[in-house]
Design a protein around this motif. Structure first.
Motif, mmCIF file in Angstrom:
data_model
loop_
_atom_site.group_PDB
_atom_site.id
_atom_site.type_symbol
_atom_site.label_atom_id
_atom_site.label_comp_id
_atom_site.label_asym_id
_atom_site.label_seq_id
_atom_site.Cartn_x
_atom_site.Cartn_y
_atom_site.Cartn_z
ATOM 1 N N ALA A 1 60.796 -49.830 104.796
ATOM 2 C CA ALA A 1 59.734 -50.823 104.627
ATOM 3 C C ALA A 1 59.454 -51.552 105.943
ATOM 4 N N ASP A 2 60.508 -51.882 106.695
ATOM 5 C CA ASP A 2 60.308 -52.554 107.986
ATOM 6 C C ASP A 2 59.560 -51.656 108.966
ATOM 7 N N ALA A 3 59.949 -50.390 109.041
ATOM 8 C CA ALA A 3 59.300 -49.459 109.963
ATOM 9 C C ALA A 3 57.832 -49.274 109.621
ATOM 10 N N LEU A 4 57.539 -49.097 108.334
ATOM 11 C CA LEU A 4 56.147 -48.915 107.923
ATOM 12 C C LEU A 4 55.332 -50.180 108.136
ATOM 13 N N ALA A 5 55.979 -51.352 108.011
ATOM 14 C CA ALA A 5 55.270 -52.611 108.259
ATOM 15 C C ALA A 5 54.831 -52.709 109.713
ATOM 16 N N VAL A 6 55.675 -52.234 110.648
ATOM 17 C CA VAL A 6 55.301 -52.231 112.066
ATOM 18 C C VAL A 6 54.119 -51.305 112.298
ATOM 19 N N ILE A 7 54.194 -50.113 111.722
ATOM 20 C CA ILE A 7 53.118 -49.136 111.920
ATOM 21 C C ILE A 7 51.804 -49.647 111.351
ATOM 22 N N GLU A 8 51.872 -50.234 110.159
ATOM 23 C CA GLU A 8 50.651 -50.762 109.541
ATOM 24 C C GLU A 8 50.090 -51.912 110.355
ATOM 25 N N ALA A 9 50.976 -52.803 110.887
ATOM 26 C CA ALA A 9 50.506 -53.931 111.684
ATOM 27 C C ALA A 9 49.839 -53.472 112.971
ATOM 28 N N CYS A 10 50.272 -52.327 113.495
ATOM 29 C CA CYS A 10 49.683 -51.801 114.732
ATOM 30 C C CYS A 10 48.347 -51.108 114.498
ATOM 31 N N GLY A 11 47.919 -51.039 113.251
ATOM 32 C CA GLY A 11 46.569 -50.557 112.954
ATOM 33 C C GLY A 11 46.436 -49.083 112.695
ATOM 34 N N LEU A 12 47.540 -48.369 112.480
ATOM 35 C CA LEU A 12 47.430 -46.940 112.195
ATOM 36 C C LEU A 12 47.040 -46.725 110.740
ATOM 37 N N PRO A 13 46.239 -45.713 110.435
ATOM 38 C CA PRO A 13 45.859 -45.417 109.038
ATOM 39 C C PRO A 13 47.078 -44.903 108.270
ATOM 40 N N MET A 14 47.496 -45.649 107.275
ATOM 41 C CA MET A 14 48.730 -45.311 106.570
ATOM 42 C C MET A 14 48.593 -44.032 105.754
ATOM 43 N N GLY A 15 47.360 -43.642 105.449
ATOM 44 C CA GLY A 15 47.156 -42.409 104.697
ATOM 45 C C GLY A 15 47.556 -41.173 105.485
ATOM 46 N N ASN A 16 47.622 -41.302 106.810
ATOM 47 C CA ASN A 16 47.973 -40.163 107.657
ATOM 48 C C ASN A 16 49.470 -40.114 107.999
ATOM 49 N N ILE A 17 50.218 -41.073 107.494
ATOM 50 C CA ILE A 17 51.644 -41.144 107.811
ATOM 51 C C ILE A 17 52.426 -40.223 106.879
ATOM 52 N N GLN A 18 53.360 -39.482 107.481
ATOM 53 C CA GLN A 18 54.207 -38.575 106.705
ATOM 54 C C GLN A 18 55.667 -38.958 106.897
ATOM 55 N N ILE A 19 56.420 -38.820 105.823
ATOM 56 C CA ILE A 19 57.849 -39.114 105.859
ATOM 57 C C ILE A 19 58.620 -37.827 105.594
ATOM 58 N N GLU A 20 59.544 -37.514 106.504
ATOM 59 C CA GLU A 20 60.414 -36.356 106.307
ATOM 60 C C GLU A 20 61.861 -36.823 106.213
ATOM 61 N N GLN A 21 62.623 -36.140 105.417
ATOM 62 C CA GLN A 21 64.013 -36.512 105.235
ATOM 63 C C GLN A 21 64.828 -36.172 106.486
#
Length: 807
Positions: A624-644
């Motif tokens: 959640a913290d990592a994604l909050a940084v990415i979202e705050a930096c203005g990246l489109p969250m729909g394009n974000i992928q998470i791999e194990q």
């Protein structure tokens, strides 16, 4: 650097006032730090004792009648043994501040007799340490006149704040040379010393060094038959004015030369020197009793001057007590040598010795003045102490090879903005002692021996600029941007600030750690490259540039836990280093949570269980913290992928990699590998992340910075639940992506709310339940619309994951 006005005018012919001189000094880069105009001495006047009667109540006191040259005589009670009728001395009236005793006088009553002032001793006026009696002036001293003017105590003292790159101005002559070059007077030239020489100097000097630059030159001269008494009054006054204590003529001459010419000298009592002198490295454990009465333990890094009995001096720093000159000295050896600035600086710092000689040698003295310096010193010795000089013995000195700098005059305009003509530039450099050869817009400049700080064309531009006048640089407004409210910060700077705000708003505290870590820690987090090792680490555990922010954050969290603060959430946005090239420096946002320091709040379960807090932090807090940084930096969250999975320092089953497309890695998150925590000596529930801010693509440029109008749908949003049976290897993120892509216009959100595994599903299967949020835009959806959308979602999930709708 201190000096008096009269001392400066020994070298500078000028009619400029004190204020004009101080102003010009600051303008040419020799910033005036303090000026003492000696106003404190103005109240003291020359007075004559008319009568001296015994005090009626004290045997050691006298009642004086003093003529101050103004009106009737005044009564003064005095205890000086030399107070007598007819003595002429210095008088201080009531209200006068006496610097030597730090007292402001008032009318006093001493044993029943009023005293209207005092007759002063030399100590009370800080002329010397003598306080055996009051000042006794010649009979022709003008009564009623200013004593300060008569005794030359009104000579203003100037102190400049000298920067380390100006060794040439550690001498009063060098300061005068700069002022003359600026047009404030004419530099006085003194004729070369001339005196008779008889015989050779019997003491020879040997340079026994493995590196000749440690002592590039050494000059020695014997002067026989000297009489070493007090130095003349004028020399004592000048030394006292700059804070030096007069000792004897020979020592005072060396101190005088240090400040007058910037040439540190040393004198040995020739009778105390046994055999010849050798300049060598000190042996480990050797000691010397120096002139400051302290014994110093030396080593091979120290260069010393020795005779047959041992060490006589620490070269370029301080002489030894054994061979020092005193009132019994009749034959003196005068030394003028050159020393390596770096070695002098290291030796002085290591021994803890600060002297005027070290101050100059570690900055660099004029090598060409080594021999003229011993000649001038010899002249002063012969003049003040008498004697006969032998021929000087000079060893090791190979002469000065001037540096040649290629200087295009266009650099002055480019670097300073000043319009300085070629002729003026040449004239300035010439007045400063540089030799200019060639013509046209590019010339060769020979650097004088007293300017070791000048290495390139930028240094020559600085010389032209400071003499032409820094105040001639006209102020100009900063260049305006093309548009109102145009962006000033770069995207990386903006995202750095945004990331800090985002993490702080999530309850984390900012930490600032060293960029250096130990080699073991660096290797633990993918670093340890030889290219990233420090050449001069400040500590053994700070030997490598850090490849990650996590070692510092994890150890900081543990230090807090050791002090009783176990629930810690800290972050840092700073640089990490992959290699020694500029592109190898990354801008990273990293954070660590420990204990129960989650977003919902830290503490025991029953305190905030209702808010979801109180549980140990885990991989999802870091995500959640990592994604909050990415979202705050203005990246489109729909394009974000998470791999194990992630790097080896993360737990292999409780970590993830954040990507944008198949190649761009934005960061990692998760819990940490037990072996990593063990190697760092860290324990407890810990999760963390690192997001590479510099890896984020630049945002697409928009036609305007104005935000688009907010469009809200007037139709009610609807939620539908789906449960899909998929293989255990299928990630939940793949199901979310497939469901979202079924209809991007209507599907506005997909969340996983349940995962189930059991025998009823079959071997190797699991059930993933998702909640799909549907937002109608143009009209209210009918049952047929919902059925069609449902079929599209199921079909999309089946196509991309192989999942089937759970019955």
């Amino acid at each position: 650097m201190k000096f008096t006005l009269s001392w400066l005018k020994d070298h500078l012919e000028t009619d400029a006032t004190l204020d004009e001189i101080c102003k010009r000094l600051t303008e040419i880069g020799l910033e005036v730090e303090d000026v003492d105009d000696k106003a404190a001495f103005k109240p003291f006047v020359i007075a004559k004792i008319l009568t001296a009667e015994k005090h009626p109540q004290a045997d050691r006191l006298k009642v004086l009648s003093v003529d101050t040259g103004k009106g009737a005589p005044v009564q003064v009670v005095c205890g000086a043994p030399n107070a007598r009728a007819g003595l002429i001395g210095a008088f201080a009236a009531p209200g006068t501040y006496v610097p030597g005793i730090d007292v402001t006088l008032a009318v006093g009553n001493i044993r029943g007799v009023e005293s209207h002032g005092m007759m002063c001793s030399e100590k009370e006026l800080q002329i010397s340490d003598s306080h055996d009696g009051i000042i006794d002036l010649p009979e022709d001293a003008p009564v009623g006149q200013s004593y300060a003017a008569y005794a030359h105590l009104d000579d203003p003292m100037i102190e400049i704040n000298l920067t380390p790159n100006r060794p040439d101005c550690t001498s009063i002559y060098g300061i005068a040379r700069d002022l003359a070059a600026s047009g404030l007077g004419t530099l006085k030239t003194r004729p070369a010393p001339s005196f008779a020489v008889e015989g050779e100097t019997p003491v020879k000097v040997t340079l026994d060094l493995d590196d000749e630059k440690l002592c590039p030159g050494f000059a020695l001269r014997l002067v026989r038959g000297v009489k070493n008494g007090p130095s003349p009054k004028w020399m004592q006054q000048r030394l006292l004015a700059i804070g030096l204590r007069p000792i004897n003529a020979l020592v005072d001459i060396t101190n005088y030369m240090t400040f007058d010419q910037g040439r540190p000298m040393h004198v040995f009592d020739a009778a105390k020197v046994k055999g010849n002198l050798t300049v060598r490295r000190a042996k480990d454990g050797e000691t010397v009793l120096a002139l400051d009465q302290r014994e110093y333990k030396l080593g091979p890094n120290n260069v010393v001057i020795t005779d047959a009995d041992g060490i006589e001096s620490i070269g370029g720093i301080m002489g030894g007590e054994h061979s020092g000159c005193d009132e019994n000295t009749t034959d003196v050896l005068i030394e003028s040598a050159l020393w390596d600035p770096m070695n002098i600086a290291k030796s002085g710092r290591g021994l803890g010795i600060i002297t005027d000689a070290r101050y100059r040698f570690e900055r660099g003295v004029d090598p060409q003045y080594m021999v003229p310096g011993i000649e001038r010193t010899t002249e002063l010795v012969l003049e003040l102490c008498g004697g006969t000089a032998a021929k000087a013995d000079v060893v090791g000195y190979k002469g000065y090879e001037p540096k040649i700098v290629d200087f295009p005059f266009s650099e002055v305009k480019r670097l300073t903005g000043l319009e300085v003509s070629t002729e003026e530039s040449v004239a300035i450099l010439t007045r400063l002692g540089f030799k200019v050869s060639g013509s046209g817009e590019r010339v060769s400049v020979s650097v004088p021996s007293w300017r070791p700080d000048v290495d390139g064309k930028a240094d020559l531009v600085e010389e032209v600029m400071r003499i032409h006048g820094v105040d001639n640089i006209k102020p100009a407004p900063l260049e305006s941007h093309a548009a109102v409210n145009g962006r000033i910060l770069t995207t990386l700077q903006i995202r750095t600030r945004t990331a800090k705000r985002a993490l702080a708003s999530r309850g984390m505290l900012e930490a600032v750690n060293w960029s250096f870590i130990s080699e073991d820690q660096a290797k633990l987090f993918g670093g340890g490259s030889p290219a990233l090792k420090l050449a001069n680490p400040i500590a053994a555990d700070m030997s490598d540039m850090r490849p990650s922010l996590l070692p510092g954050l994890l150890t900081a969290a543990q230090r807090n836990a050791d002090k009783g603060y176990g629930d810690v959430a800290i972050f840092e946005v700073s640089g990490t280093y992959e290699n020694d090239r500029p592109e190898g420096q990354r801008r990273v946002a990293g954070g660590v949570r420990r204990g129960t320091a989650s977003l919902a709040g830290a503490g025991r379960m029953w305190l905030n269980a209702g808010k979801g807090g109180g549980k140990p932090v885990d991989v999802f807090d870091a995500k959640a913290d990592a994604l909050a940084v990415i979202e705050a930096c203005g990246l489109p969250m729909g394009n974000i992928q998470i791999e194990q999975g992630g790097p080896e320092w993360y737990h292999p089953g409780r970590s993830g990699t954040i990507k944008m497309g198949p190649k761009v890695i934005l960061g990692y998150f998760g819990e940490f590998h037990p072996l990593t925590l063990e190697a760092l000596d860290v324990s407890g529930a810990l999760s963390g992340f690192e997001v590479y801010i510099d890896a984020m693509p630049e945002p697409k440029k928009k036609a305007t910075r104005t935000k688009p109008a907010l469009e809200l749908s007037p139709f009610q949003a609807v939620k539908r639940d789906f449960a899909f049976v998929v293989d255990k290897s299928v990630e939940a993120g793949a199901i979310i992506k497939a469901a979202t892509g079924a209809d991007r216009k209507l599907v506005t959100g997909v969340n996983v709310f349940d995962i189930f595994e059991g025998p009823s599903l079959g071997d190797g299967k699991k059930s993933v339940a998702i909640e799909v949020q549907i937002q109608p835009v143009e009209r209210t959806l009918t049952d047929e619309d919902f059925e069609a959308l449902t079929q599209k979602i199921v079909a999309s999930v089946t196509k991309f994951t192989g999942g089937v709708l759970r019955a």
